[in-house]
Design a protein around this motif. Structure first.
Motif, PDB file in Angstrom:
ATOM      1  N   SER A 111       0.863  -1.178   0.000  1.00 28.20           N
ATOM      2  CA  SER A 111       0.000   0.000   0.000  1.00 28.20           C
ATOM      3  C   SER A 111       0.898   1.226   0.000  1.00 28.20           C
ATOM      4  O   SER A 111       2.001   1.212   0.540  1.00 28.20           O
ATOM      5  CB  SER A 111      -0.920   0.010   1.219  1.00 28.20           C
ATOM      6  OG  SER A 111      -0.165   0.057   2.400  1.00 28.20           O
ATOM      7  N   ARG A 112       0.413   2.279  -0.629  1.00 28.53           N
ATOM      8  CA  ARG A 112       1.184   3.516  -0.670  1.00 28.53           C
ATOM      9  C   ARG A 112       0.230   4.684  -0.486  1.00 28.53           C
ATOM     10  O   ARG A 112      -0.959   4.606  -0.803  1.00 28.53           O
ATOM     11  CB  ARG A 112       1.978   3.635  -1.956  1.00 28.53           C
ATOM     12  CG  ARG A 112       1.130   3.710  -3.183  1.00 28.53           C
ATOM     13  CD  ARG A 112       1.976   3.858  -4.417  1.00 28.53           C
ATOM     14  NE  ARG A 112       1.100   3.834  -5.572  1.00 28.53           N
ATOM     15  CZ  ARG A 112       1.417   3.320  -6.714  1.00 28.53           C
ATOM     16  NH1 ARG A 112       2.598   2.797  -6.892  1.00 28.53           N
ATOM     17  NH2 ARG A 112       0.567   3.331  -7.711  1.00 28.53           N
ATOM     18  N   TYR A 113       0.794   5.751   0.018  1.00 27.56           N
ATOM     19  CA  TYR A 113       0.013   6.954   0.292  1.00 27.56           C
ATOM     20  C   TYR A 113       0.216   7.945  -0.846  1.00 27.56           C
ATOM     21  O   TYR A 113       1.334   8.314  -1.179  1.00 27.56           O
ATOM     22  CB  TYR A 113       0.458   7.578   1.613  1.00 27.56           C
ATOM     23  CG  TYR A 113       0.255   6.655   2.777  1.00 27.56           C
ATOM     24  CD1 TYR A 113      -0.982   6.561   3.393  1.00 27.56           C
ATOM     25  CD2 TYR A 113       1.285   5.873   3.258  1.00 27.56           C
ATOM     26  CE1 TYR A 113      -1.194   5.710   4.462  1.00 27.56           C
ATOM     27  CE2 TYR A 113       1.092   5.016   4.325  1.00 27.56           C
ATOM     28  CZ  TYR A 113      -0.149   4.948   4.916  1.00 27.56           C
ATOM     29  OH  TYR A 113      -0.360   4.096   5.977  1.00 27.56           O
ATOM     30  N   GLN A 128      -3.585   3.777  -1.743  1.00 28.46           N
ATOM     31  CA  GLN A 128      -3.739   2.854  -2.866  1.00 28.46           C
ATOM     32  C   GLN A 128      -3.243   1.476  -2.423  1.00 28.46           C
ATOM     33  O   GLN A 128      -2.120   1.343  -1.946  1.00 28.46           O
ATOM     34  CB  GLN A 128      -2.926   3.320  -4.080  1.00 28.46           C
ATOM     35  CG  GLN A 128      -3.303   4.688  -4.591  1.00 28.46           C
ATOM     36  CD  GLN A 128      -4.698   4.699  -5.171  1.00 28.46           C
ATOM     37  OE1 GLN A 128      -5.106   3.784  -5.859  1.00 28.46           O
ATOM     38  NE2 GLN A 128      -5.443   5.754  -4.861  1.00 28.46           N
ATOM     39  N   HIS A 129      -4.081   0.467  -2.568  1.00 31.97           N
ATOM     40  CA  HIS A 129      -3.714  -0.898  -2.207  1.00 31.97           C
ATOM     41  C   HIS A 129      -3.505  -1.709  -3.472  1.00 31.97           C
ATOM     42  O   HIS A 129      -4.215  -1.528  -4.464  1.00 31.97           O
ATOM     43  CB  HIS A 129      -4.819  -1.549  -1.371  1.00 31.97           C
ATOM     44  CG  HIS A 129      -5.067  -0.858  -0.071  1.00 31.97           C
ATOM     45  ND1 HIS A 129      -4.233  -0.978   1.003  1.00 31.97           N
ATOM     46  CD2 HIS A 129      -6.056  -0.020   0.312  1.00 31.97           C
ATOM     47  CE1 HIS A 129      -4.695  -0.250   2.003  1.00 31.97           C
ATOM     48  NE2 HIS A 129      -5.808   0.354   1.603  1.00 31.97           N
ATOM     49  N   GLY A 130      -2.559  -2.607  -3.426  1.00 30.19           N
ATOM     50  CA  GLY A 130      -2.305  -3.472  -4.573  1.00 30.19           C
ATOM     51  C   GLY A 130      -1.620  -4.748  -4.138  1.00 30.19           C
ATOM     52  O   GLY A 130      -1.220  -4.899  -2.986  1.00 30.19           O
ATOM     53  N   LYS A 131      -1.509  -5.687  -5.068  1.00 31.50           N
ATOM     54  CA  LYS A 131      -0.834  -6.940  -4.777  1.00 31.50           C
ATOM     55  C   LYS A 131      -0.233  -7.502  -6.052  1.00 31.50           C
ATOM     56  O   LYS A 131      -0.644  -7.158  -7.157  1.00 31.50           O
ATOM     57  CB  LYS A 131      -1.786  -7.958  -4.153  1.00 31.50           C
ATOM     58  CG  LYS A 131      -2.864  -8.468  -5.062  1.00 31.50           C
ATOM     59  CD  LYS A 131      -3.715  -9.503  -4.358  1.00 31.50           C
ATOM     60  CE  LYS A 131      -4.764 -10.058  -5.281  1.00 31.50           C
ATOM     61  NZ  LYS A 131      -4.243 -10.872  -6.357  1.00 31.50           N
ATOM     62  N   THR A 132       0.750  -8.372  -5.891  1.00 32.14           N
ATOM     63  CA  THR A 132       1.341  -9.069  -7.017  1.00 32.14           C
ATOM     64  C   THR A 132       0.593 -10.383  -7.222  1.00 32.14           C
ATOM     65  O   THR A 132      -0.223 -10.792  -6.393  1.00 32.14           O
ATOM     66  CB  THR A 132       2.831  -9.355  -6.776  1.00 32.14           C
ATOM     67  OG1 THR A 132       2.957 -10.176  -5.620  1.00 32.14           O
ATOM     68  CG2 THR A 132       3.617  -8.069  -6.574  1.00 32.14           C
TER      69      THR A 132
END
Length: 96
Positions: A62-64, A70-74
């Motif tokens: 996650s990043r600000y 914003q959340h994400g995954k591989t």
């Protein structure tokens, strides 16, 4: 979709293949050991003695940003280490 996605070509796997006749592949996460064995034997024309698999889950990050978090995954991965019979080799560089 094919069972074998791509071979793992790293320093560690290259040394393992030279010393112990073991080769690594990224495989379909739904494939089992029998399907992996059949796919390697059909693709490379070698006899497989043993198949070991490893499941890797997705890495979540996650990043600000100025629009919010914003959340994400591989993607999830599955690796297979295949032991080939003595005398058989797989040449990734000349097999097209």
């Amino acid at each position: 979709m094919s069972v074998l996605i791509k071979p793992i070509i790293t320093e560690k796997m290259t040394a393992d293949s030279e010393l112990h006749n073991r080769y690594g592949f990224f495989v379909d996460p739904k494939a089992n050991k029998l399907e992996i064995k059949a796919a390697v034997e059909a693709t490379y024309g070698v006899s497989v003695e043993k198949v070991r698999t490893m499941n890797y889950g997705p890495t979540r990050k996650s990043r600000y940003t100025k629009t919010g978090i914003q959340h994400g995954k591989t993607n999830a991965l599955k690796k297979a280490i295949v032991d080939v019979a003595e005398g058989d080799i797989i040449d990734f560089y000349n097999n097209l």
